[in-house]
Design a protein around this motif. Structure first.
Motif, PDB file in Angstrom:
ATOM      1  N   LEU A 199       0.831  -1.213   0.000  1.00 46.29           N
ATOM      2  CA  LEU A 199       0.000   0.000   0.000  1.00 46.29           C
ATOM      3  C   LEU A 199       0.864   1.260   0.000  1.00 46.29           C
ATOM      4  CD1 LEU A 199      -3.076  -0.573   2.344  1.00 46.29           C
ATOM      5  CD2 LEU A 199      -3.098   0.294  -0.002  1.00 46.29           C
ATOM      6  N   ARG A 217       1.221   4.004  -3.250  1.00 42.86           N
ATOM      7  CA  ARG A 217       0.938   5.438  -3.085  1.00 42.86           C
ATOM      8  C   ARG A 217       2.183   6.287  -3.302  1.00 42.86           C
ATOM      9  NH1 ARG A 217      -2.918   4.102   2.062  1.00 42.86           N
ATOM     10  NH2 ARG A 217      -4.814   3.714   0.843  1.00 42.86           N
ATOM     11  N   THR A 218       3.350   5.744  -3.002  1.00 47.90           N
ATOM     12  CA  THR A 218       4.605   6.466  -3.236  1.00 47.90           C
ATOM     13  C   THR A 218       4.974   6.443  -4.714  1.00 47.90           C
ATOM     14  OG1 THR A 218       5.406   5.838  -1.038  1.00 47.90           O
ATOM     15  CG2 THR A 218       7.047   6.586  -2.639  1.00 47.90           C
ATOM     16  N   VAL A 245       2.400   8.774  -6.789  1.00 49.62           N
ATOM     17  CA  VAL A 245       1.853   9.885  -6.025  1.00 49.62           C
ATOM     18  C   VAL A 245       1.337  11.002  -6.929  1.00 49.62           C
ATOM     19  CG1 VAL A 245       4.147  10.942  -5.734  1.00 49.62           C
ATOM     20  CG2 VAL A 245       2.290  11.483  -4.133  1.00 49.62           C
ATOM     21  N   LEU A 267      -1.937   9.944  -8.601  1.00 52.16           N
ATOM     22  CA  LEU A 267      -3.031   9.846  -7.637  1.00 52.16           C
ATOM     23  C   LEU A 267      -3.598  11.224  -7.301  1.00 52.16           C
ATOM     24  CD1 LEU A 267      -1.595   7.153  -5.215  1.00 52.16           C
ATOM     25  CD2 LEU A 267      -3.601   6.907  -6.661  1.00 52.16           C
ATOM     26  N   LYS A 268      -2.764  12.256  -7.359  1.00 54.74           N
ATOM     27  CA  LYS A 268      -3.225  13.601  -7.035  1.00 54.74           C
ATOM     28  C   LYS A 268      -4.047  14.204  -8.176  1.00 54.74           C
ATOM     29  CE  LYS A 268       0.501  14.876  -3.851  1.00 54.74           C
ATOM     30  NZ  LYS A 268       1.703  15.734  -3.661  1.00 54.74           N
ATOM     31  N   LEU A 318      -5.696   2.810  -9.723  1.00 55.17           N
ATOM     32  CA  LEU A 318      -5.021   3.832  -8.918  1.00 55.17           C
ATOM     33  C   LEU A 318      -6.024   4.662  -8.124  1.00 55.17           C
ATOM     34  CD1 LEU A 318      -2.289   5.060 -11.408  1.00 55.17           C
ATOM     35  CD2 LEU A 318      -1.922   3.881  -9.254  1.00 55.17           C
ATOM     36  N   CYS A 368      -7.006   2.655  -5.296  1.00 60.39           N
ATOM     37  CA  CYS A 368      -5.905   2.614  -4.326  1.00 60.39           C
ATOM     38  C   CYS A 368      -5.896   3.879  -3.478  1.00 60.39           C
ATOM     39  CB  CYS A 368      -4.581   2.455  -5.059  1.00 60.39           C
ATOM     40  SG  CYS A 368      -3.140   2.329  -3.999  1.00 60.39           S
ATOM     41  N   LYS A 369      -6.298   5.008  -4.066  1.00 59.83           N
ATOM     42  CA  LYS A 369      -6.315   6.264  -3.335  1.00 59.83           C
ATOM     43  C   LYS A 369      -7.374   6.262  -2.244  1.00 59.83           C
ATOM     44  CE  LYS A 369      -6.799  11.245  -4.100  1.00 59.83           C
ATOM     45  NZ  LYS A 369      -7.051  12.308  -5.100  1.00 59.83           N
ATOM     46  N   SER A 370      -8.515   5.646  -2.523  1.00 58.87           N
ATOM     47  CA  SER A 370      -9.636   5.693  -1.584  1.00 58.87           C
ATOM     48  C   SER A 370      -9.680   4.506  -0.629  1.00 58.87           C
ATOM     49  CB  SER A 370     -10.957   5.769  -2.361  1.00 58.87           C
ATOM     50  OG  SER A 370     -11.104   4.627  -3.201  1.00 58.87           O
ATOM     51  N   LYS A 382      -8.418   1.671   2.036  1.00 54.61           N
ATOM     52  CA  LYS A 382      -7.436   1.514   3.103  1.00 54.61           C
ATOM     53  C   LYS A 382      -6.880   0.101   3.146  1.00 54.61           C
ATOM     54  CE  LYS A 382      -9.359   5.143   6.050  1.00 54.61           C
ATOM     55  NZ  LYS A 382      -9.919   5.474   7.387  1.00 54.61           N
TER      56      LYS A 382
END
Length: 255
Positions: free
Chosen positions: A103, A107-108, A111, A114-115, A212, A215-217, A219
């Protein structure tokens, strides 16, 4: 004596044996609310030392206060069995550890995307469109050369039939023409294959963007999300992990 079964068949039997053991343990402890959960990494997890697919191990721990907790993990059979020379160090990792690592890595790794997923989508669509145009240009050029070669052959044959070109010259021309035609047809086929591959990459890209966003939303990881984004995971002794993504180059704009 000579082995009665192949190494591949033996390995399959061992994996079936371990699955049966897992089901048996699950029956013994299922009443306490500790069922075996989904195997998130079943098809993508490998030992980084020997390359063997890692085996899942599940156990229920009973604490002094009566609380029960299921702990799922993965280990390499070669590191615990008779093939220690192939995989000499114990190699195992808990599923919770692996999920946490993945995870954070997802996210790394992505990043920026994802933004701004919408902006990223637009950039990728522009890039794919440019590649489509370039492939179409190459394909039309190659097909034009094939047509020109066919027309040229007609003129050469007319010259040969009128005696303006000798038999030897015409035969030599035909030989060179066939070689060139094979080259052009190979280029044409290559362009078509690249076009098909590009369309596949486009679909893969859209699938990756959806993953993706999930993955952002989310947990927690799901098996679907893991398999959509990850091609393989290699685990090394000491819980060191190497992750190979399916669409890394596409998502970074390097397709």
């Amino acid at each position: 004596h000579e082995a009665l079964v192949s190494p591949e068949l033996y390995e399959q039997a061992q994996e079936i044996h371990h699955r049966i053991q897992e089901r048996t343990r699950s029956h013994n402890h299922r009443t306490e609310g500790c069922p075996i959960e989904e195997n998130l990494f079943q098809s993508i997890l490998y030992c980084g030392v020997c390359g063997r697919k890692m085996t899942r191990h599940s156990e229920v721990r009973i604490y002094a206060d009566g609380r029960r907790e299921r702990k799922d993990g993965y280990f390499c059979l070669d590191s615990t069995g008779t093939k220690r020379e192939t995989c000499p160090d114990a190699n195992h990792i808990y599923e919770t550890e692996l999920s946490g690592i993945l995870l954070v890595l997802l996210r790394t790794e992505f990043v920026t995307q994802l933004k701004k997923p919408k902006s990223f989508t637009g950039q990728m669509e522009d890039m794919l469109q440019q590649k489509r145009k370039e492939l179409d240009r190459r394909l039309k050029k190659t097909e034009g050369q094939i047509s020109a070669l066919s027309e040229e052959e007609g003129g050469k044959y007319m010259a040969y039939s009128k005696g303006k070109v000798s038999r030897e010259e015409y035969a030599c021309y035909r030989f060179r023409k066939e070689e060139r035609l094979q080259e052009l047809e190979k280029l044409r086929d290559q362009c078509r294959k690249e076009a098909e591959k590009l369309e596949g990459e486009g679909k893969a890209y859209l699938k990756a963007v959806r993953s993706l966003i999930k993955c952002k939303s989310q947990k927690e990881l799901t098996r679907e999300l893991v398999e959509e984004l990850v091609e393989r995971i290699y685990v090394y002794p000491g819980r060191r992990v190497e992750v190979m993504f399916h669409y890394r180059d596409i998502m970074r704009g390097e397709a």
